[in-house]
Design an enzyme around this catalytic site. Structure first.
Site, short mmCIF file in Angstrom:
data_model
loop_
_atom_site.label_atom_id
_atom_site.label_comp_id
_atom_site.label_asym_id
_atom_site.label_seq_id
_atom_site.Cartn_x
_atom_site.Cartn_y
_atom_site.Cartn_z
CG PHE A 95 -13.83 -4.59 -1.87
CD1 PHE A 95 -13.36 -3.30 -1.74
CD2 PHE A 95 -13.12 -5.48 -2.67
CE1 PHE A 95 -12.20 -2.88 -2.40
CE2 PHE A 95 -11.96 -5.08 -3.34
CZ PHE A 95 -11.51 -3.77 -3.19
CE1 TYR A 140 -3.26 -2.81 0.32
CE2 TYR A 140 -3.47 -2.38 2.66
CZ TYR A 140 -3.83 -3.09 1.54
OH TYR A 140 -4.77 -4.09 1.66
CG LEU A 157 -21.09 -0.55 1.51
CD1 LEU A 157 -21.15 0.96 1.73
CD2 LEU A 157 -22.50 -1.11 1.37
N GLY A 158 -18.74 -3.49 -1.77
CA GLY A 158 -18.19 -3.62 -3.12
C GLY A 158 -19.11 -4.36 -4.07
N PRO A 188 -27.43 -1.28 -8.66
CG PRO A 188 -27.62 0.25 -10.43
CD PRO A 188 -27.11 -1.13 -10.11
CG LEU A 189 -32.97 -4.33 -7.13
CD1 LEU A 189 -34.13 -3.37 -6.89
CD2 LEU A 189 -33.42 -5.53 -7.96
#
Length: 290
Positions: free
Chosen positions: A215, A66, A217-218, A222-223
């Site tokens: 992740f 990183y 929220l990876g 859209p739904l």
């Protein structure tokens, strides 16, 4: 300064005395844009790390690729000498190209160099946990992990590494790895929408092995995002908070490492550890991944 101390309960890594609060901190976002170069605000990066540890996050996830090197150097600047109860988990198996790409680095020399880079930049004589990163960017790929894991097992026997984990692996690769050395954690992509590892999470829980999803929220459609947003609105919390809380309620062996470079966002993430999602909302969330 936040005062969250009960960060989702705790979990002890198998065969160790490392008792980790289940809400930890992922350091990847401390580097500059695209995880490259120094942060825009070094003082802010240091402040986020210090607040996370003060709030009770005793599990920091990092890697020397990183930045490269930048994130570990910030951790050392902010937190060294380290608290006795702090566990730093790093990973090897990749390097950064000059074009900021992510390249496999699994040869004996690359892995050995990576371990020494982590030791030097973190200011440590021994690394608490090292994850071998294999597979693709977002998930496992077929193939043996025997050769690179054997290298890390040798470095463990030399006293440079205390414990080993795996990242981006399948159950078959875990079994192969366990024939070589004890595995204390698995770090794969998993969230309320991406549930390929459902059975894997259960199996690891039976073995007492930590599962560390990345992740949270990876890759939402859209739904799926809309359903998550609706559930969050019902409980008057953010979508990230409900996604993290869902993971904590999913299984007691799940450890979280949400990352941020903002103290305000850090506080929001930590608050998710105290959020209890009602069963009817859990059912709605479970439908996202079906």
């Amino acid at each position: 300064m936040t005062s969250e101390k009960n960060l989702g309960g705790s979990f002890t890594l198998p065969g160790t005395t490392m008792n980790l609060n289940r809400m930890g901190y992922g350091a990847m976002q401390l580097a500059g844009p695209q995880v490259w170069g120094p942060p825009r605000d070094m003082d802010a990066a240091v402040a986020v790390l210090r607040e996370a540890v003060e709030a009770g996050a005793n599990h920091i996830d990092t890697s020397d690729f990183y930045g490269p090197h930048v994130t570990n150097q910030i951790i050392k600047q902010a937190l060294h000498p380290y608290r006795d109860d702090l566990t730093i988990v790093t990973k090897v198996g990749a390097r950064r190209g000059e074009d900021k790409s992510w390249i496999h680095a699994l040869s004996r020399q690359e892995l050995t160099d990576a371990v020494h880079d982590n030791l030097r930049n973190l200011g440590l004589d021994v690394l608490d946990v090292v994850n071998l990163r294999v597979g693709g960017i977002m998930g496992p790929s077929e193939g043996s992990i025997e050769e690179p894991l054997t290298v890390l097992a040798e470095l463990k026997r030399q006293g440079l590494i205390r414990h080993l984990g795996l990242s981006n692996v399948s159950p078959k690769q875990l079994a192969e790895g366990q024939a070589i050395t004890e595995i204390v954690c698995v770090q794969n992509m998993y969230n309320v929408a991406h549930r390929d590892d459902d059975a894997f999470v259960v199996e690891l829980a039976k073995q007492g092995i930590a599962y560390v999803p990345f992740f949270p929220l990876g890759g939402f459609t859209p739904l799926q995002s809309g359903k998550l947003d609706a559930a969050a609105e019902t409980l008057q919390v953010t979508s990230m908070q409900i996604a993290l809380a869902w993971l904590l309620q999913r299984s007691p062996n799940i450890l979280l490492i949400p990352g941020t470079s903002s103290v305000g966002h850090l506080r929001e993430n930590l608050q998710a550890a105290t959020l209890q999602i009602p069963q009817d909302v859990i059912a709605e969330l479970d439908s996202i991944g079906s």
